[in-house]
Motif scaffolding. Structure first.
Motif, short mmCIF file in Angstrom:
data_model
loop_
_atom_site.label_atom_id
_atom_site.label_comp_id
_atom_site.label_asym_id
_atom_site.label_seq_id
_atom_site.Cartn_x
_atom_site.Cartn_y
_atom_site.Cartn_z
N ASN A 1 -3.33 -13.68 -6.40
CA ASN A 1 -3.85 -15.04 -6.52
C ASN A 1 -3.78 -15.53 -7.96
O ASN A 1 -3.49 -16.71 -8.21
CB ASN A 1 -5.31 -15.10 -6.03
CG ASN A 1 -5.40 -15.41 -4.55
OD1 ASN A 1 -4.40 -15.66 -3.90
ND2 ASN A 1 -6.60 -15.37 -4.00
N ASP B 1 -0.07 -16.31 -8.48
CA ASP B 1 0.44 -17.37 -7.60
C ASP B 1 -0.27 -18.71 -7.81
O ASP B 1 0.37 -19.74 -8.02
CB ASP B 1 0.27 -16.91 -6.15
CG ASP B 1 1.06 -17.79 -5.18
OD1 ASP B 1 1.86 -18.62 -5.64
OD2 ASP B 1 0.86 -17.66 -3.96
N HIS B 2 -1.60 -18.70 -7.79
CA HIS B 2 -2.37 -19.95 -7.86
C HIS B 2 -2.95 -20.23 -9.25
O HIS B 2 -3.17 -21.38 -9.60
CB HIS B 2 -3.53 -19.90 -6.86
CG HIS B 2 -3.09 -19.66 -5.44
ND1 HIS B 2 -2.03 -20.32 -4.88
CD2 HIS B 2 -3.57 -18.82 -4.48
CE1 HIS B 2 -1.87 -19.89 -3.63
NE2 HIS B 2 -2.80 -18.98 -3.37
N SER C 1 -8.98 -22.01 2.12
CA SER C 1 -8.01 -21.81 1.05
C SER C 1 -7.61 -23.17 0.51
O SER C 1 -7.41 -24.12 1.26
CB SER C 1 -6.77 -21.07 1.57
OG SER C 1 -5.78 -21.03 0.57
N THR C 2 -7.50 -23.26 -0.84
CA THR C 2 -7.11 -24.54 -1.44
C THR C 2 -5.63 -24.56 -1.80
O THR C 2 -5.17 -25.48 -2.47
CB THR C 2 -7.93 -24.81 -2.72
OG1 THR C 2 -7.72 -23.72 -3.63
CG2 THR C 2 -9.40 -24.92 -2.41
N ALA C 3 -4.90 -23.53 -1.39
CA ALA C 3 -3.48 -23.49 -1.72
C ALA C 3 -2.77 -24.68 -1.10
O ALA C 3 -2.94 -25.00 0.06
CB ALA C 3 -2.87 -22.19 -1.19
N LYS C 4 -1.94 -25.36 -1.92
CA LYS C 4 -1.23 -26.54 -1.42
C LYS C 4 -0.14 -26.14 -0.44
O LYS C 4 0.25 -26.90 0.42
CB LYS C 4 -0.61 -27.31 -2.60
CG LYS C 4 -1.66 -28.00 -3.49
CD LYS C 4 -0.99 -28.78 -4.59
CE LYS C 4 -2.02 -29.51 -5.44
NZ LYS C 4 -1.39 -30.25 -6.56
N GLY D 1 -1.90 -16.79 0.27
CA GLY D 1 -2.18 -18.05 0.94
C GLY D 1 -1.93 -18.04 2.43
O GLY D 1 -1.73 -19.07 3.03
#
Length: 513
Positions: A250, A253-254, A333-336, A343
């Motif tokens: 994470n 990645d984020h 999850s706030t992943a776009k 994610g």
């Protein structure tokens, strides 16, 4: 010696050599001219090749032979370690782990050998899988084994002395009992020490993980690690490995931005993740800190509203700490976008649950645009813990000392009703109350008392008061695992046997509150 015993020795030693190849190759990428690294990889590949040939594992032998040849050519100056060749070698290292761990695994080596021969012509997927073969054995120092054997010998002698003393009715029984108590404590410490393994065994995997993940995402990330020589119980170490893998993925990645985005915001193009282990009493703290974009709390709250977890009114009034606590909600999850790295619906809730399952806790702090800090606090061992014996409605239960901050006795009129829930004010702080008897579904003790006993526990940095009838002295608790079918409550999974032979359930404060 049986073939199975040879097999066990082969797996343990071969996997150790493969990890040496993996770790040294990571260092060689940083220092391509380092002859010592080249020789070490060559020797390890040669050793695994010989061991595999002896065991009759032809695929493993062939793969090691090709890896050995590559490093022999590099040593002779006939070849160079390019990024693509390194990635191809890492793929082969992953395959080696699988072949060593599973002797029945069949694989077509041709594409792997072609990849090693022509690394620039092959599209490589460099993201490491989540699973890593684990050795079925633990290496133990001879000095630790010698200490254990000596202690057992002394224990046997003391046992015979006690038997003779009791038979004669002598006065030295008490002295022998004191000696037995000391020996039992030493034996307990020494046997637990045998289960301890360096946390480096897990940390060493993460350099490769961060390298592969950042390369696949077009990012530049530096991982700085400091294990401080910490050792953990093997059971605890296995339980936290996947949570740490998830957190680091994470972060890359984020959390960490791409080089151009970082430079635009005045940051160096290379992002930094710091992984640090340190002692905290009878616990270990593991801090993961990145200098990335941080967590967007407004987006987090908006996602929670969208999922129907909270109302818009609640979101507006919510503090930053409460917003961060939303990360523990399953499926949030706030992943776009979903990536191959993370994610896929496996969020921080899984991390928190796994850490709490071994008596640990997770604390998250973040500053948008500056980065995120995640601290895991975990016990050194899960076999013997310090516990406080509490009495609830005539039954005895155990609370782990690691979660208890203090105990207080209050007057009934000190209990307030805040938003319809019971609470007290302790040191200028609001402490919500939880009546343990009600939570366990048993009838509370109806006897009127002018005092109310509370055990204050900590969850995520916030205090909660557990209402109990009384508590006894603190003592060391030997944990006995309960099978899944042995109970129907999620509030406890373990029990202990008390000095009088009765059984007491061990309550998990994280689940109570």
């Amino acid at each position: 010696m049986s073939q199975n015993n040879y097999r066990e020795m082969y797996v343990a030693e071969a996997l150790e050599h493969v990890e040496t190849i993996n770790d040294t190759l990571l260092k060689l990428e940083e220092e391509p001219e380092n002859r010592e690294y080249l020789d070490l990889i060559f020797r390890s590949a040669h050793t695994v090749k010989g061991m595999s040939a002896t065991m009759g594992y032809d695929d493993t032998r062939e793969l090691c032979k090709n890896i050995e040849n590559i490093f022999d050519n590099i040593r002779k100056g006939q070849d160079k370690l390019s990024p693509n060749l390194a990635s191809a070698l890492f793929k082969c290292i992953d395959l080696l782990r699988e072949l060593i761990a599973d002797e029945k695994k069949k694989v077509d080596l041709k594409p792997y050998l072609e990849m090693l021969e022509h690394p620039d012509d092959v599209q490589l997927n460099t993201v490491e899988s989540t699973t890593t073969a684990k050795s079925p054995t633990i290496r133990v120092k001879m000095s630790d084994l010698d200490s254990l054997v000596n202690l057992v010998g002394e224990l046997v002698i003391s046992k015979m002395r006690l038997e003779q003393s009791l038979a004669k009715g002598g006065d030295d029984s008490r002295q022998v009992m004191i000696e037995l108590d000391r020996l039992t404590t030493d034996l307990q410490y020494q046997s637990m020490k045998l289960r301890l393994v360096p946390i480096d065994q897990v940390f060493s995997r993460f350099t490769r993980l961060v390298r592969d993940t950042s390369a696949s995402l077009g990012k530049q990330v530096s991982l700085v690690m400091d294990s401080s020589g910490i050792e953990l119980d093997r059971t605890v170490l296995d339980a936290i490995t996947d949570p740490l893998l998830h957190i680091l993925r994470n972060c890359v990645d984020h959390g960490i931005e791409k080089p151009d985005e970082r430079q635009a915001s005045g940051k160096p193009p290379i992002g930094t993740i710091k992984l640090t282990a340190y002692g905290v009493g009878d616990h270990v703290g593991i801090k993961i800190e990145d200098d990335g974009r941080g967590i967007n709390l407004d987006r987090l709250k908006a996602k929670a509203v969208e999922k129907g977890l909270i109302s818009e009114e609640t979101a507006i009034k919510m503090s930053d700490d409460d917003a961060i606590n939303l990360l523990g909600t399953p499926g949030l999850s706030t992943a776009k976008e979903v990536t191959d790295v993370s994610g896929r619906g496996v969020g921080m809730d899984v991390v928190i649950t796994q850490v709490e399952s071994v008596g640990g806790s997770v604390k998250i702090t973040t500053r948008e645009g500056k980065g995120t800090i995640i601290v895991l606090t975990i016990p050194l061992s899960v076999s013997i813990i310090g516990g406080l014996l509490i009495n609830v409605a005539g039954d005895k239960y155990v609370l782990p000392l690691s979660s208890i901050t203090t105990t207080v006795v209050v007057e009934p009129n000190q209990i307030k009703s805040i938003h319809g829930k019971e609470a007290i004010i302790l040191r200028d702080q609001v402490v919500p109350l939880v009546r343990v008897a009600q939570l366990l579904g048993i009838e509370e003790n109806k006897q009127q008392s002018d005092k109310i006993t509370l055990v204050i526990v900590d969850k995520g940095g916030k205090p909660f008061g557990l209402v109990v009838d009384s508590y006894d002295k603190k003592q060391e608790i030997v944990i006995k695992r309960l099978g899944n079918e042995a109970h129907s409550s999620d509030l406890f999974t373990n029990a202990t046997i008390l000095g009088d032979g009765s059984v007491a359930l061990i309550l998990d404060p994280a689940l109570l509150v």
